[in-house]
Design a protein around this motif. Sequence first.
Motif: not given
Length: 555
Positions: A186-201
């Motif tokens: 779950e933590l890995e998915r949370m980190k991945a969503l954070t990374a995606r959001s940063m790449e989206e601006g």
Amino acid sequence: MSLRRALWLTLLAMAALGATVAARAQSGQSATYDVLIRGGQVVDGTGNPWFAADVAITADRIAAVGRLPNARATRVIDAKGLVVAPGFIDLHTHSDMPLLADGDAQSKVRQGVTLDVLGEGPSVAPRDGLPPTEDSGITPDWTTFTGYFERLLRQKISMNVASYVSYTQVRLVVMGYESRAASPAELERMKALTARSMEEGALGLVGRFESGGPEYPEEVIAMAQVAASYGGVYTSHIGSEGFEQEKEIAFAIRVAEEAHIPAHLFHLKIRARENWGTMSLFIAQIEAARTRGLDITANQYPYTAMFHGWNAFFPLWTREGGPEKFAERLRDRSLREKIKKDPEFIAWAKEHGGWDGIVMARAFTPENKKYEGMRLAEIAKLRGDADPADTCISLMAEEGGRISGIFHTMSEEDVRLVMRQPWVAHASDGSAINLEAPGVPHPRNYSTNTRVLGYYVREEKVLPLEEAVRKMSSLPAQILGLPDRGLLREGFAADVVVFAPAKVRPTNSFDRPKSYSEGIPFVLVNGVLVIDGGRHTQARPGKVVYGRGYQHSSP
């Protein structure tokens, strides 16, 4: 094209524009611009003393700042006796849904704000798997930041927008309302969503925590490390800002140290009368961290009262499982005494100003709207309740836990002490709304910046004018890492506010909050006049301001 190469090309273009303008000025050559603001007192955002100059704008950029006697323009603004400053950047807002409901952003642009930063407890994204829940008349039809930004730009807005990604929002997507630590997966998915959001601006990670700070601090640090890898900032509503403030600030400092990231604190203050006069201790705590080389900053709104839901002073156990479970517990009369005797309820109600300081700002049921604008102690008398705590719980049960409130809980002396700190910016914690906003909103929605300029600068002389403008412009831009906003400089974005230093002021109060500010005749957003002669032009030239990690995807 890589982000680094794009940034390099942008800087080269800005330098070329500045060189061209400088050459023309030195040769006495006449130049033609789209807008020329002539003869004003330029307060450029650096904190330096004002200077006499003209400001020229071409398209969405500042083309020249200086004495331009031969310049011509399609539109010339006579700024004699007026201050010309960078557009104000509001570091802490809740304008995400209000801007979709009304893109004119009247309450903000009329006080000189040209950029609102979104995100605190929730953020507009990610929304993967979440049901579409109506808010401010808007039902989300997006999942990502990209989707939200596209809808915003499609509808058009009168100001610029940027956003953080919220720790709580990401956790909700991954774990719902479960009160337990995330599993490794779950933590890995949370980190991945954070990374995606940063790449989206997204600009960075934001969190809103209860008294004492986050329940799962390791998760916050792990996600902050992801934000740091994209050049982002960690921003926090640290907790109660009351009896456990030292612990709450210490965690924010820990995040800065362990994640190697700048940390920014929302609305630095101290709540509860018992704590008044202790603000210097927390300032010293932050100064000590800064002395160690940690980039810790804060913002502040210029009022002694705050605004949010009444649910914030109810015990954590009552809110476990989300809003529906909370509403069920409020309606369960067998839990009434347990709530009233809970140490969290007692302490947090006191931090919110007590029954004499807690005001109902907005109710949803018709029968309770008559109490809007009244303090809980007053409402208890009208309802014939001996104990205002019973009134509070009964009203919350009737409203399904959705009451919003104003809380008179801070001292004026502490507000002024915080305001004088050079690393504290001005921010509203408000929204871009209009005069038809429901309930009794906090005055800060309409007048944060004008209250600083009119009351604290002109009347009380708590700050020099130039320092107040710096705290509204270049300091927020520095905190967010924005390379081309916050200063009046050649090549920078043409976000400009022109105001009358002797007249700028709020026109509202806590009793009558719905009133626009005065003394700001001109506001330009990306080179377009949004406020012209004190009137909204209905122009909507606002853009999305993306964070450093933004990765533009070609269609």
